[in-house]
Motif scaffolding. Structure first.
Motif, PDB file in Angstrom:
ATOM      1  N   GLU A  76       0.812  -1.215   0.000  1.00 33.43           N
ATOM      2  CA  GLU A  76       0.000   0.000   0.000  1.00 33.43           C
ATOM      3  C   GLU A  76       0.849   1.272   0.000  1.00 33.43           C
ATOM      4  OE1 GLU A  76      -3.095   0.156   2.841  1.00 33.43           O
ATOM      5  OE2 GLU A  76      -4.030  -1.732   2.198  1.00 33.43           O
ATOM      6  N   LYS A  77       2.019   1.213   0.640  1.00 34.26           N
ATOM      7  CA  LYS A  77       2.883   2.392   0.640  1.00 34.26           C
ATOM      8  C   LYS A  77       3.359   2.710  -0.768  1.00 34.26           C
ATOM      9  CE  LYS A  77       7.001   4.343   2.829  1.00 34.26           C
ATOM     10  NZ  LYS A  77       8.107   4.107   3.801  1.00 34.26           N
ATOM     11  N   ASN A  80       0.291   3.873  -2.951  1.00 35.61           N
ATOM     12  CA  ASN A  80      -0.153   5.244  -2.657  1.00 35.61           C
ATOM     13  C   ASN A  80       0.658   6.278  -3.415  1.00 35.61           C
ATOM     14  OD1 ASN A  80      -2.328   5.886  -0.537  1.00 35.61           O
ATOM     15  ND2 ASN A  80      -1.318   4.090   0.328  1.00 35.61           N
ATOM     16  N   TRP A  84      -0.579   8.208  -8.115  1.00 31.31           N
ATOM     17  CA  TRP A  84      -0.639   9.630  -8.441  1.00 31.31           C
ATOM     18  C   TRP A  84      -0.212   9.900  -9.888  1.00 31.31           C
ATOM     19  CZ3 TRP A  84      -3.456  12.692  -5.799  1.00 31.31           C
ATOM     20  CH2 TRP A  84      -3.595  12.569  -4.416  1.00 31.31           C
ATOM     21  N   ARG A  91      -7.441   5.625 -13.249  1.00 31.08           N
ATOM     22  CA  ARG A  91      -7.664   5.101 -11.898  1.00 31.08           C
ATOM     23  C   ARG A  91      -8.961   4.318 -11.817  1.00 31.08           C
ATOM     24  NH1 ARG A  91      -6.156  10.830  -9.123  1.00 31.08           N
ATOM     25  NH2 ARG A  91      -3.917  10.786  -9.556  1.00 31.08           N
ATOM     26  N   TRP A 101      -5.932  -3.024  -4.740  1.00 30.82           N
ATOM     27  CA  TRP A 101      -5.818  -1.772  -5.493  1.00 30.82           C
ATOM     28  C   TRP A 101      -7.052  -0.894  -5.273  1.00 30.82           C
ATOM     29  CZ3 TRP A 101      -3.012  -1.939 -10.831  1.00 30.82           C
ATOM     30  CH2 TRP A 101      -1.768  -2.552 -10.671  1.00 30.82           C
ATOM     31  N   VAL A 104      -6.907   0.940  -1.954  1.00 34.92           N
ATOM     32  CA  VAL A 104      -6.013   2.105  -1.988  1.00 34.92           C
ATOM     33  C   VAL A 104      -6.618   3.227  -2.818  1.00 34.92           C
ATOM     34  CG1 VAL A 104      -3.745   2.929  -2.722  1.00 34.92           C
ATOM     35  CG2 VAL A 104      -3.952   0.693  -1.620  1.00 34.92           C
ATOM     36  N   GLN A 107      -9.539   5.955  -1.744  1.00 37.61           N
ATOM     37  CA  GLN A 107      -9.323   7.024  -0.788  1.00 37.61           C
ATOM     38  C   GLN A 107      -9.734   8.365  -1.419  1.00 37.61           C
ATOM     39  OE1 GLN A 107      -5.448   6.427   1.636  1.00 37.61           O
ATOM     40  NE2 GLN A 107      -5.050   5.423  -0.339  1.00 37.61           N
ATOM     41  N   LYS A 109      -8.550  11.232  -1.409  1.00 36.77           N
ATOM     42  CA  LYS A 109      -7.491  12.108  -1.927  1.00 36.77           C
ATOM     43  C   LYS A 109      -7.264  11.917  -3.423  1.00 36.77           C
ATOM     44  CE  LYS A 109      -3.658   8.934  -0.822  1.00 36.77           C
ATOM     45  NZ  LYS A 109      -2.404   8.769  -0.047  1.00 36.77           N
ATOM     46  N   PHE A 110      -7.580  10.744  -3.958  1.00 39.68           N
ATOM     47  CA  PHE A 110      -7.375  10.489  -5.384  1.00 39.68           C
ATOM     48  C   PHE A 110      -8.510  11.051  -6.248  1.00 39.68           C
ATOM     49  CE2 PHE A 110      -4.721   6.909  -3.720  1.00 39.68           C
ATOM     50  CZ  PHE A 110      -3.529   7.322  -4.271  1.00 39.68           C
TER      51      PHE A 110
END
Length: 456
Positions: A76-77, A80, A84, A91, A101, A104, A107, A109-110
Motif C-alpha cells: 500500500e505504501k 499510494n 498519483w 484510476r 488496489w 487504496v 481514498q 485524496k485520489f
C-alpha cells in the motif's frame, strides 16, 4: 613481503595517512579489499574481528529473523505513491484490478475536485422480472465525492437518488442538473432534503419556472449557474437577489433578461458577490452595465460574452468603476473597438485575464494599448480577423504573458509568429486554425520555446 625489523622480526605494514589497510587476498575469491581503520566488523571476513590480530579469523554473521514484506504489487505504501501518476480515467480502470488496489484507490485524496456524471439510464439496473432497481452508490460514498452531475433525470429520479445515497443529506455540497425535466416541486424537494448543497447548476431544464426559484432557493447557496432554461427572465433575477444574500458567484445565460433585472441586486450582494457571468444575454445594453457596476462594485471577474448590444461606452463604465477586476471576458461583442481596449489598459491595472474572442473590430492599434499592461497573464484573441503581424510586435513587450491564444487569426504569417520566441516565459500558445502556423514554425517553437505548450 615485509622488510625485516631491527631484531630480525617482520616489520608490520605501514598504515597510510587515510587509515586504510591493504589486506591479502582471501580464498573466498573476493580478492583484495580496502577498509577504513577502526570500522565495525563486516560479514565475509573482510574486516578483522575486534581484539584479534590482523588476518585472524572472523566471526560468521548471525542471521536475523526473515522480514516479511507484502508483494510489491499490493504494497500500500508503494501503491499510494504510484497511483498519483495516473489520470482519473485510468484510476477507474485500475480500481477493477483487485481488492487491494481498489482499497487504496478509493481514498478520497485520489478523487478530490472531480464530479461524477450520471445519466438517468445509469441509475437503475433491470431485474430478471423486468423491474428496475436503483444502483448501489456505496463506491461513490467511499471516494468522498462532494458533488454530482445528473443528466436527463426527473423528479422521481432525484428522490430515488436522495433515498439511496447515504451522503445525500449532508455530504453533497454541489449539484448539477442538465437536460432534466425537474419541476418546481422537484427542485423544492431536492434543496429541502439536501441541506449540504451550496453550489447549484441548472442547465437545459425547461420544466421549472421562476415561481420554483422563489419557493426553493436557500440562503446557504453561494454559487448559482442557470443556462438555457427557457422560463428564466427578470423575475428569476429578483428571486436570486432577494433569497441569496451570500451569493459569491452567479453565472446566467438567459435570452430574456433585461437591463431592469440587473438593478435588483442588493447591498449584501454588493459585498459578497465577486464573480458575475452574463452569457449571451442579448437584451443587455450599456444601461444594464450601469446597474451592474453600481450594484456589484467588488467584482473581480466579469463576463459580458455574447452581450452583443454592449459598446465601448459600456466597457468604459466597467473600467472606471470596477478597479478590482482580475478577469474580463468581452468575447462575441461585435461592437467593441480599439477604444474599449484603451479604457481597459488605462484603468484596470490588476487585470490578469482578458478574453477578446470574435471581437472582429479589434486591430493592431488595440494591441498597442494592451502592451502597457504589466499584470496581464492570459490573452485570448481567437478569430480576431484584423490582427496582423505588426500587432504581434506590440505583444513582445508583455513579459508577464503566460497564455496567448491566436487561434483562427487569418492575417498572421509564419514570420510574424516566429517573433513570439522572445516571450520566453510563455507557458501555452494556441495556434489552432491559424494559416500562418506551418510545420516548420512548430519545429522552430519546439527548439526555442521548449517549456511552452504549443497547441496546433
Amino acid at each position: 613481503m615485509s622488510s625485516p625489523g631491527v631484531d630480525g622480526d617482520p616489520k608490520p605494514p605501514c598504515l597510510p595517512r587515510n587509515g586504510l589497510v591493504k589486506l591479502p587476498g582471501q580464498p573466498n575469491g573476493l580478492g583484495t579489499a580496502s577498509i577504513t581503520k577502526g570500522t565495525a566488523a563486516l560479514a565475509g571476513g573482510l574486516c578483522p574481528q575486534a581484539g584479534l590480530p590482523l588476518g585472524g579469523p572472523a566471526l560468521a554473521p548471525v542471521p536475523g529473523p526473515p522480514v516479511e514484506r507484502p508483494p510489491l504489487a499490493t504494497d500500500e505504501k508503494i501503491l499510494n505513491g504510484l497511483f498519483w501518476y495516473f489520470s482519473a480515467c485510468e484510476r477507474c480502470v485500475l480500481a477493477q484490478v483487485c481488492k487491494a488496489w481498489r482499497r487504496v484507490l478509493y481514498q478520497p485524496k485520489f478523487w478530490a475536485g472531480l464530479t461524477p456524471v450520471l445519466h438517468a439510464k445509469e441509475l437503475y439496473t433491470v431485474l430478471p422480472g423486468g423491474e428496475k432497481e436503483f444502483v448501489n452508490l456505496q463506491g461513490f460514498a467511499a471516494r468522498g465525492f462532494e458533488g454530482f452531475c445528473l443528466v436527463g433525470v426527473s423528479d422521481l429520479d432525484i428522490c430515488e437518488f436522495i433515498d439511496n445515497y447515504a451522503l445525500s443529506k449532508k455530504g453533497v455540497k454541489a449539484m448539477s442538473l442538465k437536460r432534466s425535466t425537474i419541476t418546481d416541486a422537484g427542485l423544492e424537494v431536492m434543496l429541502e432534503q439536501m441541506q449540504g448543497v451550496v453550489r447549484l447548476e441548472l442547465s437545459g431544464c425547461n420544466d421549472f419556472t421562476e415561481a420554483g426559484l422563489w419557493s426553493s432557493l436557500s440562503a446557504r447557496i453561494t454559487s448559482l449557474s442557470v443556462s438555457d432554461c427557457i422560463n428564466v427572465a427578470d423575475d428569476a433575477i429578483a428571486a436570486i437577489s432577494q433569497l441569496l444574500p451570500n451569493l459569491a458567484e452567479l453565472s446566467l445565460q438567459a435570452y430574456h433578461v433585461t437591463d431592469t433585472a440587473l438593478a435588483y441586486f442588493t447591498a449584501r450582494q454588493g459585498h459578497s458577490t465577486h464573480t458575475l457571468r452574463l452569457l449571451s444575454c442579448w437584451e443587455i445594453t450599456n444601461h444594464g452595465v450601469v446597474n451592474v457596476v453600481h450594484s456589484l462594485p467588488n467584482l473581480t471577474a466579469l463576463s459580458l460574452s455574447g452581450c452583443s448590444k454592449v459598446t465601448d461606452d459600456g466597457v468604459e463604465l466597467v473600467a472606471e468603476n470596477l478597479r478590482k477586476l482580475r478577469s474580463l471576458d468581452l468575447s462575441w461583442c461585435p461592437r467593441i473597438t480599439d477604444m474599449a481596449l484603451e479604457y481597459v489598459a488605462c484603468d484596470l491595472h490588476r487585470l490578469e485575464e482578458l478574453v477578446l474572442d470574435r471581437c472582429v473590430r479589434i486591430t493592431d492599434t488595440g494591441l498597442s494599448y494592451l502592451s502597457t499592461m504589466s499584470s496581464l497573464r492570459s490573452l485570448y484573441l481567437r478569430w480576431c480577423c484584423q490582427v496582423q503581424d505588426f500587432g504581434l510586435k506590440h505583444l513582445l513587450a508583455m513579459r508577464s504573458l503566460r497564455l496567448l491564444s491566436l487561434a483562427g487569426c487569418p492575417l498572421l504569417t509564419a514570420t510574424g509568429l516566429s517573433g513570439l520566441v522572445q516571450l520566453q516565459e510563455l507557458e501555452e500558445l494556441e495556434l489552432t486554425n491559424c494559416p500562418g502556423a506551418t510545420p516548420e514554425l512548430f519545429k522552430y517553437f519546439s527548439q526555442h520555446l521548449p517549456r511552452c505548450l504549443v497547441v496546433e
